[in-house]
Design a protein around this motif. Structure first.
Motif, PDB file in Angstrom:
ATOM      1  N   LYS A  21      48.878 102.027  35.820  1.00  0.00           N
ATOM      2  CA  LYS A  21      47.706 101.271  36.271  1.00  0.00           C
ATOM      3  C   LYS A  21      47.816  99.806  35.837  1.00  0.00           C
ATOM      4  O   LYS A  21      47.557  98.892  36.621  1.00  0.00           O
ATOM      5  CB  LYS A  21      46.439 101.904  35.681  1.00  0.00           C
ATOM      6  CG  LYS A  21      45.156 101.228  36.069  1.00  0.00           C
ATOM      7  CD  LYS A  21      43.975 101.938  35.435  1.00  0.00           C
ATOM      8  CE  LYS A  21      42.681 101.200  35.681  1.00  0.00           C
ATOM      9  NZ  LYS A  21      41.551 101.822  34.984  1.00  0.00           N
ATOM     10  N   GLU A  22      48.214  99.581  34.575  1.00  0.00           N
ATOM     11  CA  GLU A  22      48.365  98.220  34.071  1.00  0.00           C
ATOM     12  C   GLU A  22      49.475  97.472  34.806  1.00  0.00           C
ATOM     13  O   GLU A  22      49.329  96.290  35.118  1.00  0.00           O
ATOM     14  CB  GLU A  22      48.637  98.243  32.569  1.00  0.00           C
ATOM     15  CG  GLU A  22      47.434  98.656  31.750  1.00  0.00           C
ATOM     16  CD  GLU A  22      47.748  98.829  30.269  1.00  0.00           C
ATOM     17  OE1 GLU A  22      48.871  98.493  29.845  1.00  0.00           O
ATOM     18  OE2 GLU A  22      46.863  99.300  29.548  1.00  0.00           O
ATOM     19  N   ALA A  23      50.586  98.160  35.074  1.00  0.00           N
ATOM     20  CA  ALA A  23      51.687  97.530  35.809  1.00  0.00           C
ATOM     21  C   ALA A  23      51.254  97.162  37.223  1.00  0.00           C
ATOM     22  O   ALA A  23      51.586  96.089  37.726  1.00  0.00           O
ATOM     23  CB  ALA A  23      52.899  98.459  35.842  1.00  0.00           C
ATOM     24  N   THR A  29      48.160  90.938  40.524  1.00  0.00           N
ATOM     25  CA  THR A  29      47.782  89.595  40.085  1.00  0.00           C
ATOM     26  C   THR A  29      48.917  88.608  40.360  1.00  0.00           C
ATOM     27  O   THR A  29      48.688  87.497  40.851  1.00  0.00           O
ATOM     28  CB  THR A  29      47.432  89.600  38.585  1.00  0.00           C
ATOM     29  OG1 THR A  29      46.363  90.519  38.364  1.00  0.00           O
ATOM     30  CG2 THR A  29      47.021  88.225  38.117  1.00  0.00           C
ATOM     31  N   MET A  30      50.132  89.008  40.046  1.00  0.00           N
ATOM     32  CA  MET A  30      51.292  88.136  40.262  1.00  0.00           C
ATOM     33  C   MET A  30      51.502  87.834  41.741  1.00  0.00           C
ATOM     34  O   MET A  30      51.973  86.755  42.094  1.00  0.00           O
ATOM     35  CB  MET A  30      52.551  88.781  39.691  1.00  0.00           C
ATOM     36  CG  MET A  30      52.563  88.833  38.175  1.00  0.00           C
ATOM     37  SD  MET A  30      53.991  89.695  37.534  1.00  0.00           S
ATOM     38  CE  MET A  30      55.260  88.495  37.902  1.00  0.00           C
ATOM     39  N   GLY A  38      46.018  97.545  44.021  1.00  0.00           N
ATOM     40  CA  GLY A  38      47.456  97.511  44.147  1.00  0.00           C
ATOM     41  C   GLY A  38      48.032  98.643  44.961  1.00  0.00           C
ATOM     42  O   GLY A  38      47.364  99.605  45.305  1.00  0.00           O
ATOM     43  N   ASN A  39      49.322  98.494  45.248  1.00  0.00           N
ATOM     44  CA  ASN A  39      50.078  99.523  45.945  1.00  0.00           C
ATOM     45  C   ASN A  39      51.408  99.706  45.215  1.00  0.00           C
ATOM     46  O   ASN A  39      51.598  99.194  44.115  1.00  0.00           O
ATOM     47  CB  ASN A  39      50.269  99.135  47.418  1.00  0.00           C
ATOM     48  CG  ASN A  39      50.932  97.771  47.569  1.00  0.00           C
ATOM     49  OD1 ASN A  39      51.718  97.354  46.725  1.00  0.00           O
ATOM     50  ND2 ASN A  39      50.604  97.080  48.646  1.00  0.00           N
ATOM     51  N   VAL A  40      52.323 100.420  45.826  1.00  0.00           N
ATOM     52  CA  VAL A  40      53.608 100.707  45.188  1.00  0.00           C
ATOM     53  C   VAL A  40      54.402  99.430  44.928  1.00  0.00           C
ATOM     54  O   VAL A  40      55.066  99.308  43.886  1.00  0.00           O
ATOM     55  CB  VAL A  40      54.430 101.694  46.067  1.00  0.00           C
ATOM     56  CG1 VAL A  40      55.809 101.911  45.495  1.00  0.00           C
ATOM     57  CG2 VAL A  40      53.697 103.008  46.195  1.00  0.00           C
ATOM     58  N   VAL A  45      56.601  95.445  41.054  1.00  0.00           N
ATOM     59  CA  VAL A  45      56.660  94.072  40.546  1.00  0.00           C
ATOM     60  C   VAL A  45      56.177  94.024  39.099  1.00  0.00           C
ATOM     61  O   VAL A  45      56.823  93.439  38.225  1.00  0.00           O
ATOM     62  CB  VAL A  45      55.830  93.122  41.435  1.00  0.00           C
ATOM     63  CG1 VAL A  45      55.655  91.756  40.779  1.00  0.00           C
ATOM     64  CG2 VAL A  45      56.485  92.973  42.795  1.00  0.00           C
ATOM     65  N   GLY A  46      55.052  94.654  38.820  1.00  0.00           N
ATOM     66  CA  GLY A  46      54.499  94.655  37.463  1.00  0.00           C
ATOM     67  C   GLY A  46      55.397  95.373  36.473  1.00  0.00           C
ATOM     68  O   GLY A  46      55.643  94.883  35.367  1.00  0.00           O
TER      69      GLY A  46
END
Length: 118
Positions: A21-23, A29-30, A38-40, A45-46
């Motif tokens: 979840k954090e990633a 955000t990035m 978010g998605n996959v 990326v995270g």
């Protein structure tokens, strides 16, 4: 049992889901998403960014550990169990020190201002 010994199998799964979840949030955000849904791709990326930062900060320790594994294997082949222990320790120490020296040299190189011919 102490209070810290009360782990359950679900704790590992909960930790993995929290990290994912954090990633995903970081990736979103990035990538400039305002709603942070978010998605996959955001997760990738995270997670990649976080892993890259971790490896960059811990490369000496990780490199020493990898070399220690190799030294253990070579030592086991050449000298049995005692050779494995000695090989692992020597390889870990030598590689760790070498990587540390290279890292310090690179930092000094980056910190020095470049001279220009005017």
């Amino acid at each position: 049992k102490s209070e810290g010994d009360n782990y359950e199998a679900s704790d590992a799964a909960r930790g993995l889901f929290q990290a994912a979840k954090e990633a995903t949030h970081r990736g979103a955000t990035m990538r400039g998403k305002k709603d942070h849904k978010g998605n996959v791709i955001d997760w990738a990326v995270g997670a990649t960014t976080t892993t890259t930062e971790y490896v960059g900060e811990n490369k000496t320790r990780l490199g020493g550990a990898a070399a220690g594994g190799g030294g253990f294997m070579v030592g086991m082949v050449l000298g049995g169990p005692v050779g494995a222990i000695i090989g692992g320790l020597v390889a870990t120490a030598a590689t760790g020190k070498t990587l540390e020296t290279i890292d310090e040299h690179q930092k000094k190189k980056i910190e020095q201002p470049k001279l220009t011919n005017e």
